[in-house]
Design a protein around this motif. Structure first.
Motif, short mmCIF file in Angstrom:
data_model
loop_
_atom_site.label_atom_id
_atom_site.label_comp_id
_atom_site.label_asym_id
_atom_site.label_seq_id
_atom_site.Cartn_x
_atom_site.Cartn_y
_atom_site.Cartn_z
N LYS A 195 -8.77 -4.40 -0.47
CA LYS A 195 -9.43 -5.54 0.20
C LYS A 195 -9.63 -6.72 -0.74
O LYS A 195 -9.93 -7.82 -0.29
N LEU A 196 -9.50 -6.49 -2.05
CA LEU A 196 -9.68 -7.56 -3.02
C LEU A 196 -8.36 -8.23 -3.41
O LEU A 196 -8.35 -9.15 -4.22
N SER A 197 -7.26 -7.76 -2.84
CA SER A 197 -5.95 -8.28 -3.22
C SER A 197 -5.75 -9.70 -2.69
O SER A 197 -6.14 -10.03 -1.57
N CYS A 198 -5.11 -10.53 -3.50
CA CYS A 198 -4.78 -11.88 -3.06
C CYS A 198 -3.27 -12.00 -2.84
O CYS A 198 -2.72 -13.10 -2.86
N MET A 199 -2.59 -10.88 -2.67
CA MET A 199 -1.16 -10.87 -2.40
C MET A 199 -0.88 -9.93 -1.24
O MET A 199 -1.73 -9.13 -0.85
N GLU A 200 0.29 -10.04 -0.68
CA GLU A 200 0.69 -9.17 0.41
C GLU A 200 0.92 -7.75 -0.13
O GLU A 200 1.68 -7.55 -1.08
N THR A 201 0.24 -6.77 0.47
CA THR A 201 0.31 -5.40 -0.05
C THR A 201 0.96 -4.44 0.95
O THR A 201 0.78 -3.23 0.84
N GLY A 202 1.70 -4.99 1.91
CA GLY A 202 2.30 -4.13 2.93
C GLY A 202 3.21 -3.07 2.35
O GLY A 202 3.15 -1.89 2.73
N LEU A 203 4.06 -3.45 1.39
CA LEU A 203 4.99 -2.49 0.78
C LEU A 203 4.24 -1.43 -0.01
O LEU A 203 4.55 -0.23 0.08
N GLN A 204 3.25 -1.87 -0.80
CA GLN A 204 2.45 -0.90 -1.58
C GLN A 204 1.73 0.09 -0.66
O GLN A 204 1.70 1.28 -0.94
N GLU A 205 1.15 -0.42 0.42
CA GLU A 205 0.43 0.45 1.34
C GLU A 205 1.36 1.45 1.99
O GLU A 205 0.98 2.60 2.24
N LEU A 206 2.60 1.04 2.26
CA LEU A 206 3.58 1.96 2.82
C LEU A 206 3.89 3.08 1.84
O LEU A 206 3.95 4.26 2.22
N VAL A 207 4.06 2.71 0.55
CA VAL A 207 4.33 3.73 -0.48
C VAL A 207 3.12 4.64 -0.67
O VAL A 207 3.26 5.86 -0.80
N PHE A 208 1.91 4.06 -0.66
CA PHE A 208 0.69 4.87 -0.78
C PHE A 208 0.62 5.90 0.34
O PHE A 208 0.34 7.08 0.11
N SER A 209 0.87 5.43 1.56
CA SER A 209 0.80 6.33 2.72
C SER A 209 1.87 7.41 2.64
O SER A 209 1.62 8.57 2.97
N LEU A 210 3.06 7.02 2.18
CA LEU A 210 4.15 7.99 2.06
C LEU A 210 3.81 9.09 1.06
O LEU A 210 3.98 10.28 1.36
N PHE A 211 3.30 8.70 -0.11
CA PHE A 211 2.97 9.71 -1.12
C PHE A 211 1.77 10.55 -0.71
O PHE A 211 1.72 11.75 -0.98
N ALA A 212 0.78 9.93 -0.06
CA ALA A 212 -0.36 10.70 0.45
C ALA A 212 0.12 11.71 1.48
O ALA A 212 -0.32 12.87 1.49
N PHE A 213 1.03 11.27 2.34
CA PHE A 213 1.58 12.17 3.37
C PHE A 213 2.33 13.32 2.72
O PHE A 213 2.17 14.48 3.11
N ILE A 214 3.15 13.02 1.71
CA ILE A 214 3.93 14.06 1.04
C ILE A 214 3.02 15.08 0.38
O ILE A 214 3.19 16.31 0.55
N VAL A 215 2.03 14.61 -0.38
CA VAL A 215 1.14 15.52 -1.10
C VAL A 215 0.32 16.38 -0.13
O VAL A 215 0.28 17.61 -0.23
N ILE A 216 -0.31 15.72 0.84
CA ILE A 216 -1.19 16.44 1.76
C ILE A 216 -0.41 17.34 2.69
O ILE A 216 -0.73 18.53 2.85
N MET A 217 0.66 16.82 3.29
CA MET A 217 1.39 17.61 4.28
C MET A 217 2.23 18.71 3.64
O MET A 217 2.40 19.78 4.24
N THR A 218 2.73 18.49 2.42
CA THR A 218 3.42 19.58 1.72
C THR A 218 2.46 20.73 1.45
O THR A 218 2.79 21.90 1.68
#
Length: 313
Positions: free
Chosen positions: A185-208
């Motif tokens: 929420k403190l970012s002053c740049m577009e973080t869409g790509l980072q958030e996608l990668v965060f979600s992907l890795f969270a999904f991989i770790v948790i769902m694996t």
């Protein structure tokens, strides 16, 4: 707040939006829980190392779970207490990144370790005659090192991506430690790509981890249903109850935090959930494994008897 687009070099953790009196009450509650958590988990490690009957694969993994809970709590709760004591607490950029790194490492490792413990229960229930030969000291160590290694990969990527973001909207983190949702929420740049990668890795770790746990327990349930006697089924199932309880508590909160759509007004709920998995779960784990475990209770009883004898001599 940082002005004129100046990049943040120090954050201020805002903690909980409650009055000063409530904060002091929370301070003493969390301090008490932290001391009990440290005593319970360090006590569990000591007991496992000391009692020969607990020198088994299951307790080897449990000692690592207790170690993670000690680290987990120590990364978060002292900072939380500092925030509660002063109402808000400054934290340097480097210290924030370090806290984020070790918090992510502990959480990721615990995900994988709970999956390893489910596999251990699968081998014990479905292949009891091969359990000792399958779970050799080398195999146990390899499984634990695999959990730490997988967690390290996730942690390095997650931390690197998070702190490659430019923070300039504000330096006030509306949370009690450096976690991903309030930092974004403190970012002053577009973080869409980072958030996608965060979600992907969270999904991989948790769902694996969850997949390994579910598959292991499907085989365990099938093996239990084949046991002819009701008493035998209950006895076998009881060896898995503690682990199942720990899994439900831990993954339930992680899924809520990291595998859902973020909303602007979700941080207050996130704080409550974060308190549960950073404070309550490390506090509850040694209780769950001691109250539901006959061997641990017998080892505790034996230790207390020795202490009584040594005091009378």
């Amino acid at each position: 707040m940082e002005k004129n687009g100046t990049l943040v070099k120090e954050f201020v953790l805002m903690g909980f939006t409650v009055g000063a009196e409530v904060q002091m009450v929370l301070f003493f509650i969390f301090l008490t829980l932290y001391l009990i958590t440290m005593g319970g988990n360090l006590g569990m490690i000591f007991l496992i190392q000391r009692d020969p009957r607990l020198q088994t694969p299951m307790y080897f993994f449990l000692s690592h779970l207790s170690f993670l809970d000690v680290c987990y709590s120590s990364v978060i709760i002292p900072q939380m207490l500092e925030t509660l004591k002063s109402g808000r607490a400054p934290i340097t950029y480097e210290r924030c990144a370090t806290q984020f790194f070790f918090f992510t490492l502990c959480a990721s490792t615990e995900c994988f370790l709970l999956a390893v413990m489910a596999y251990d229960r699968y081998v014990a229930v479905c292949n009891p005659l091969l359990y000792v030969t399958a779970m050799t000291p080398q195999t146990r160590l390899g499984l634990v090192m695999g959990a730490y290694s997988g967690a390290m990969v996730n942690t390095v990527i997650r931390t690197g991506l998070t702190f490659s973001i430019s923070f300039c909207k504000s330096n006030q983190v509306d949370f009690f430690f450096c976690d991903l949702p309030p930092l974004l929420k403190l970012s002053c740049m577009e973080t869409g790509l980072q958030e996608l990668v965060f979600s992907l890795f969270a999904f991989i770790v948790i769902m694996t981890s969850i997949s390994i746990i579910l598959i292991s327990y499907l085989f365990i349930i099938r093996a239990i249903l084949r046991i002819p006697s009701v008493g035998g089924r209950a006895k076998t199932f009881s060896t898995c109850v503690s682990h199942m309880s720990a899994v439900a508590l831990f993954f339930g909160t992680l899924i809520f935090m990291y595998l859902r759509v973020n909303t602007d007004n979700a941080l207050e709920k996130d704080k409550i959930v974060s308190v549960f998995y950073t404070v309550a779960i490390p506090f509850l784990n040694p209780i769950i494994y001691s109250l539901r475990n006959k061997e641990v209770k017998e080892a505790l009883k034996k230790l207390f008897n020795r202490m009584k004898i040594s005091q009378t001599v």
